[in-house]
Enzyme design. Structure first.
Site, PDB file in Angstrom:
ATOM      1  N   ASP A 198      -1.250  -3.834   4.056  1.00 44.42           N
ATOM      2  CA  ASP A 198      -2.421  -3.163   4.806  1.00 44.42           C
ATOM      3  C   ASP A 198      -2.873  -4.395   6.024  1.00 44.42           C
ATOM      4  O   ASP A 198      -2.599  -3.960   7.015  1.00 44.42           O
ATOM      5  CB  ASP A 198      -3.687  -3.342   4.354  1.00 44.42           C
ATOM      6  CG  ASP A 198      -3.812  -2.201   3.140  1.00 44.42           C
ATOM      7  OD1 ASP A 198      -3.322  -2.586   1.802  1.00 44.42           O
ATOM      8  OD2 ASP A 198      -4.282  -1.225   3.214  1.00 44.42           O
ATOM      9  N   ASN A 250      -7.288  -1.625  -3.436  1.00 41.13           N
ATOM     10  CA  ASN A 250      -6.247  -2.737  -4.011  1.00 41.13           C
ATOM     11  C   ASN A 250      -7.326  -3.936  -4.512  1.00 41.13           C
ATOM     12  O   ASN A 250      -6.993  -4.447  -5.570  1.00 41.13           O
ATOM     13  CB  ASN A 250      -5.576  -3.383  -2.650  1.00 41.13           C
ATOM     14  CG  ASN A 250      -4.286  -2.526  -2.522  1.00 41.13           C
ATOM     15  OD1 ASN A 250      -3.555  -1.916  -3.235  1.00 41.13           O
ATOM     16  ND2 ASN A 250      -3.975  -2.613  -1.355  1.00 41.13           N
ATOM     17  N   ASP A 306      -7.576  -1.183   2.730  1.00 40.45           N
ATOM     18  CA  ASP A 306      -7.914  -1.758   1.470  1.00 40.45           C
ATOM     19  C   ASP A 306      -6.924  -3.243   1.484  1.00 40.45           C
ATOM     20  O   ASP A 306      -6.301  -3.317   0.296  1.00 40.45           O
ATOM     21  CB  ASP A 306      -7.786  -1.057   0.269  1.00 40.45           C
ATOM     22  CG  ASP A 306      -6.281  -0.579  -0.223  1.00 40.45           C
ATOM     23  OD1 ASP A 306      -6.257  -0.336  -1.292  1.00 40.45           O
ATOM     24  OD2 ASP A 306      -5.537  -0.610   1.044  1.00 40.45           O
ATOM     25  N   THR A 311      -4.804   3.548   5.136  1.00 43.28           N
ATOM     26  CA  THR A 311      -3.838   2.927   4.193  1.00 43.28           C
ATOM     27  C   THR A 311      -4.451   2.394   2.710  1.00 43.28           C
ATOM     28  O   THR A 311      -3.733   1.612   1.923  1.00 43.28           O
ATOM     29  CB  THR A 311      -3.349   1.600   4.937  1.00 43.28           C
ATOM     30  OG1 THR A 311      -4.500   0.847   5.160  1.00 43.28           O
ATOM     31  CG2 THR A 311      -2.695   1.958   6.380  1.00 43.28           C
ATOM     32  N   HIS A 325       4.631  -0.488   2.449  1.00 44.26           N
ATOM     33  CA  HIS A 325       4.233   0.727   2.623  1.00 44.26           C
ATOM     34  C   HIS A 325       3.447   1.256   3.972  1.00 44.26           C
ATOM     35  O   HIS A 325       3.776   1.939   4.781  1.00 44.26           O
ATOM     36  CB  HIS A 325       3.258   1.363   1.427  1.00 44.26           C
ATOM     37  CG  HIS A 325       3.725   1.045   0.206  1.00 44.26           C
ATOM     38  ND1 HIS A 325       4.529   1.835  -0.550  1.00 44.26           N
ATOM     39  CD2 HIS A 325       3.427  -0.055  -0.731  1.00 44.26           C
ATOM     40  CE1 HIS A 325       4.646   1.220  -1.874  1.00 44.26           C
ATOM     41  NE2 HIS A 325       4.199   0.179  -1.955  1.00 44.26           N
ATOM     42  N   ASP A 326       2.134   0.308   3.981  1.00 43.12           N
ATOM     43  CA  ASP A 326       1.197   0.851   5.073  1.00 43.12           C
ATOM     44  C   ASP A 326       1.565   0.716   6.504  1.00 43.12           C
ATOM     45  O   ASP A 326       1.290   1.636   7.153  1.00 43.12           O
ATOM     46  CB  ASP A 326      -0.142  -0.079   4.786  1.00 43.12           C
ATOM     47  CG  ASP A 326      -0.623   0.263   3.631  1.00 43.12           C
ATOM     48  OD1 ASP A 326      -1.417  -0.571   2.929  1.00 43.12           O
ATOM     49  OD2 ASP A 326      -0.500   1.317   2.966  1.00 43.12           O
ATOM     50  N   PHE A 342      -0.892   5.309  -5.881  1.00 40.49           N
ATOM     51  CA  PHE A 342      -2.277   4.484  -6.250  1.00 40.49           C
ATOM     52  C   PHE A 342      -3.254   5.119  -5.356  1.00 40.49           C
ATOM     53  O   PHE A 342      -4.335   5.266  -6.025  1.00 40.49           O
ATOM     54  CB  PHE A 342      -1.998   2.920  -5.960  1.00 40.49           C
ATOM     55  CG  PHE A 342      -3.392   2.134  -6.266  1.00 40.49           C
ATOM     56  CD1 PHE A 342      -3.985   1.712  -5.049  1.00 40.49           C
ATOM     57  CD2 PHE A 342      -3.656   1.703  -7.255  1.00 40.49           C
ATOM     58  CE1 PHE A 342      -5.160   1.119  -5.059  1.00 40.49           C
ATOM     59  CE2 PHE A 342      -4.828   1.140  -7.591  1.00 40.49           C
ATOM     60  CZ  PHE A 342      -5.621   0.845  -6.246  1.00 40.49           C
ATOM     61  N   ASN A 343      -3.083   5.005  -4.026  1.00 42.18           N
ATOM     62  CA  ASN A 343      -4.133   5.491  -3.033  1.00 42.18           C
ATOM     63  C   ASN A 343      -4.827   6.958  -3.478  1.00 42.18           C
ATOM     64  O   ASN A 343      -5.993   7.281  -3.548  1.00 42.18           O
ATOM     65  CB  ASN A 343      -3.737   5.579  -1.506  1.00 42.18           C
ATOM     66  CG  ASN A 343      -3.759   4.247  -1.140  1.00 42.18           C
ATOM     67  OD1 ASN A 343      -4.214   3.126  -1.760  1.00 42.18           O
ATOM     68  ND2 ASN A 343      -2.752   3.993  -0.346  1.00 42.18           N
TER      69      ASN A 343
HETATM   70  O1  RIB Z   1       0.589   2.953  -3.478  1.00 42.92           O
HETATM   71  C1  RIB Z   1       0.918   1.992  -2.263  1.00 42.92           C
HETATM   72  C2  RIB Z   1      -0.265   1.975  -1.610  1.00 42.92           C
HETATM   73  O2  RIB Z   1      -1.458   1.752  -2.480  1.00 42.92           O
HETATM   74  C3  RIB Z   1      -0.522   0.971  -0.243  1.00 42.92           C
HETATM   75  O3  RIB Z   1      -1.513   1.393   0.448  1.00 42.92           O
HETATM   76  C4  RIB Z   1      -0.902  -0.230  -1.044  1.00 42.92           C
HETATM   77  O4  RIB Z   1      -1.605  -1.104  -0.314  1.00 42.92           O
HETATM   78  C5  RIB Z   1      -2.058   0.191  -2.031  1.00 42.92           C
HETATM   79  O5  RIB Z   1      -3.236   0.531  -1.204  1.00 42.92           O
HETATM   80 CA    CA Z   2      -3.234  -0.014   1.285  1.00 41.44          CA
END
Ligand code: RIB
Ligand code: CA
Length: 310
Positions: A15, A39, A10, A124, A239-240, A165-166
């Site tokens: 990403d 996102n 996303d 991701t 993160h990703d 979040f994801n």
């Molecule tokens: O919480 C972090 C995640 O949420 C990452 O994948 C970031 O790109 C968002 O999608």
């Molecule tokens: Ca992401």
């Protein structure tokens, strides 16, 4: 022999670096990129996947558009971190990389069916597309080597006290994927917050001296500014790409086989990934969970990828 990989994402600043790392590193055979709403809205995340490939000179990898909404709730894009277009910061070029005529589920199904060996599915963003593949095409699940997902946390969340979040965006999709029995690796905030984008890291990206490095530097500057504003983290976490780094070099992160469940009902805890590290529940183990990152090894992989692209 390079590992066949599909990236479902996303984009989203981090990403983009996951796409770049997968495309540039010789240990990965990037077979497809699919977008999902998370996102940003699907039109943004799809366009941004094409822009990520355009900037870096990545050609020949099919890109397909995925789900616009989570399985069971309305989308709430993370505009406070990624911006209204989900890729705030740099001026975005017109993409020169085409969009595949298939949708994400069709492309994933075709890549899995046609592959001569099992494929690692790296996700991701929210797991919406992967859940759709499980529900609509159970016949191809045997061709998934494993799902490696950036999401969740063994501890606290980042959009509520306990939800990342994801996971928060589409918790039902996690349950569908866990129930499928496909091998599952969770790369949560507990490890991704070890991948802090320090000024030294930003300088290493810019020092690549190419278009990818300069575009990537602007992405990181924006991402760190919003992380500082909203999360009090001036060095935001990338993160990703940890998911991709773990496929390239398993030694880049320590992992544990354990039990994880997702909370679907809690008023305060919906979207929490409940990782039973102490095996208190005695339930069957169903996930590999990433714990500790070899930070310098990780950044070296990122730096090498940026330098290898356009
Ligand atoms: O919480 C972090 C995640 O949420 C990452 O994948 C970031 O790109 C968002 O999608
Ligand atoms: Ca992401």
């Amino acid at each position: 022999m390079p590992t066949p990989v599909i990236i479902d994402c996303d984009p989203g600043h981090d990403d983009v670096f996951a796409i770049w790392l997968a495309a540039a590193n010789p240990e990965i055979d990037l077979r497809a990129i699919t977008s999902v709403a998370g996102n940003g809205r699907i039109e943004h995340t799809t366009l941004n996947a094409r822009i990520a490939c355009t900037v870096a000179g990545i050609h020949g990898v099919p890109i397909a558009r995925g789900a616009a909404e989570p399985l069971a709730q309305e989308l709430e894009p993370a505009e406070w971190i990624h911006g209204a277009n989900a890729l705030g910061g740099p001026e975005l070029p017109e993409p020169t990389v085409p969009l595949d005529e298939r949708d994400a589920v069709q492309l994933i199904r075709d890549v899995l069916t046609e592959s001569d060996r099992p494929v690692v599915v790296i996700a991701t963003g929210p797991l919406t597309n992967i859940a759709h593949v499980v529900q609509r095409h159970p016949e191809v699940l045997a061709k998934i080597d494993r799902v490696v997902w950036m999401g969740g946390s063994t501890g606290r969340g980042n959009v509520s006290a306990y939800a990342e979040f994801n996971a928060w965006t589409d918790p039902e999709s996690i349950q569908v994927v866990l129930d499928s029995g496909v091998a599952f690796t969770m790369v949560g905030l507990n490890i991704s917050h070890q991948a802090l984008i320090t000024p030294q890291v930003r300088a290493r990206v810019r020092a690549a001296g190419n278009r990818t490095g300069s575009f990537g530097y602007e992405l990181l500057e924006f991402f760190c500014s919003t992380y500082n504003t909203f999360e009090g983290m001036p060095d935001g976490p990338l993160h990703d790409p940890i998911t991709v780094a773990m496929v390239i070099d398993p030694a880049v992160a320590t992992t544990v086989e354990t039990r994880m469940d997702v909370e679907l009902k809690g008023t305060e805890t919906r979207g929490a990934t409940c990782v039973d590290l102490l095996n208190i529940t005695k339930r069957p183990k169903n996930a590999t969970v990433a714990l500790d990152l070899d930070v310098e090894r990780f950044w070296s992989l990122i730096e090498a990828a940026v330098r290898a692209l356009d």
